[in-house]
Design an enzyme around this catalytic site. Structure first.
Site, PDB file in Angstrom:
ATOM      1  CE  LYS A 109      -2.503   1.437  -3.992  1.00  8.91           C
ATOM      2  NZ  LYS A 109      -1.503   0.804  -3.141  1.00  8.91           N
ATOM      3  CD  GLU A 193      -9.505   3.583  -8.955  1.00  6.02           C
ATOM      4  OE1 GLU A 193      -9.542   3.878  -7.750  1.00  6.02           O
ATOM      5  OE2 GLU A 193      -8.496   3.751  -9.667  1.00  6.02           O
ATOM      6  NE  ARG A 286       6.014   5.552  -0.155  1.00  2.00           N
ATOM      7  CZ  ARG A 286       6.125   6.118  -1.345  1.00  2.00           C
ATOM      8  NH1 ARG A 286       6.765   7.279  -1.444  1.00  2.00           N
ATOM      9  NH2 ARG A 286       5.611   5.582  -2.421  1.00  2.00           N
TER      10      ARG A 286
END
Length: 392
Positions: A109, A193, A286
């Site tokens: 990430k 974040e 995916r």
């Protein structure tokens, strides 16, 4: 697979790898060839118990012994493991998904955020890299402003994530997120974040081919969640204007193009309705559990498309438009009286909805047994209508 063979004139066969609890599962019963992997779990070199579907030695032997030409991994277990894609590459088995190098870069990430910034995709305020300690996290959070999210750079599924409201809560939340990430993904690296409490969870389904074309084929709204796990998914989003929809799709396609993405994937964003701003969150390299709502609103079969591009097929210049509205609900085998804990056992009665506009994706039938070793989701129920009210 029979549909794919009929459409493309191929004679592809399916090989099901399964563990003992899944030996009578529907996906095994419907396969052309069946390969058993043994017990559901194994003891890894570090002494921990892991699911056998993550046992690379077993998987390599199964791929070689079955003489598999390609591996389709769905959305669980090794689906986001670049190590498995690399294993397939070494064995000469086509991995139906992105290259392992692309998976590794986007699956992390932190790296994905850096790549998004390089592709001119908006990113929410964050630490700019990994955070090594709770002390450092408190300093960074003071600049970002509370509340903040402590997030694992590896994995997903809502694990390794903690929301922190104040400096006093940071040390415990930081330690919990790292410990959970280490146990689930073998990597305790975390970052910070800025939390966006009122934001909607928006994601874009992309699929790319080897010629460099990346389609942003649909927007999904996955804001209704429980414990960071999606519960209800909609397509398109009820809060976006057509211009905002187009802008977010373009950003997702731009990131896919910049990274050379091949196969199906999902670019996830947060959208703040108050100031009409969106920011990149992560990429799932995916197919998603919620992909049927995109299929229902585009007429695409994303699994067929995955196989198509993996075999060297090329996409048209433009993706099909979104038509109508779709809603998906997950059906889980859970005990509501015990905090929604998984409730394995024999399915004594199963009556699923049917009729115009209704689709059910499931891997179980009445009389099947739900094993305790795996996820509690047993079906997805999808409805399609001309608009949101009709779909609901």
């Amino acid at each position: 697979m029979s549909e794919y063979n009929a459409e493309f004139g191929t004679n592809l066969q399916t090989i099901a790898f399964y563990t003992d609890p899944d030996q009578n599962a529907l996906f095994v019963r419907e396969a052309d060839i069946r390969v058993g992997l043994g017990p559901a779990t194994f003891q890894d070199v570090d002494g921990s118990r892991k699911v056998a579907y993550l046992n690379y030695e077993l998987l390599e032997n199964a791929l070689v012994d079955s003489r598999a030409d390609a591996a389709w991994v769905g959305w669980g277990f090794v689906a986001e493991h670049p190590e498995f894609a690399a294993l397939c590459k070494r064995l000469g088995v086509a991995f139906i998904g992105p290259d392992p190098e692309v998976m590794e870069r986007l699956g992390d990430k932190i790296t994905a955020k850096i790549l998004a910034e390089a592709a001119d995709v908006p990113v929410a305020p964050w630490s700019g890299g990994p955070v090594a300690s709770a002390v450092e996290a408190i300093e960074i959070a003071a600049d970002l402003g509370y509340p903040v999210m402590v997030k694992a750079t590896a994995g997903g599924g809502g694990r390794g994530i903690r929301r922190v409201e104040s400096p006093a809560a940071m040390e415990e939340a930081f330690a919990q997120a790292r410990a959970e990430a280490l146990g689930a993904f073998g990597d305790d690296t975390v970052f910070l974040e800025k939390a966006l409490p009122a934001a909607r969870h928006i994601e874009v389904q992309i699929i790319g081919d080897s010629a460099g074309t990346v389609w942003p084929v649909g927007i999904r709204d996955c804001s209704l969640q429980r414990r960071n796990q999606k519960v209800i998914e909609e397509a398109p989003s009820p809060v976006l204007t057509s211009a905002q929809d187009a802008e977010i799709r373009a950003a997702a396609a731009r990131l896919g193009t910049e990274t050379g993405y091949i196969g199906a994937g999902t670019v996830e964003f947060l959208f703040e309705p108050s100031d009409e701003a969106f920011s990149f969150m992560e990429v799932n390299t995916r197919l998603q559990v919620e992909h049927p709502v995109t299929e229902m609103t585009t007429g695409l079969d994303l699994v067929k498309l995955q196989i198509h591009v993996a075999r060297g097929g090329i996409l048209d210049a433009d993706p099909p438009p979104t038509r109508g509205y779709a809603v998906e609900a997950r059906l889980n085998a859970e005990d509501t009286d015990r905090g929604f804990l998984p409730s394995p056992g024999r399915i004594e009665l199963l009556r699923l909805p049917a009729g115009p506009g209704i689709r059910v994706d499931t891997g179980v039938e009445e009389g099947d047994t739900i094993p305790p070793e795996f996820d509690s989701m047993i079906a997805k129920i999808i409805a399609h209508g001309r608009n949101r009210d009709e779909a609901r």
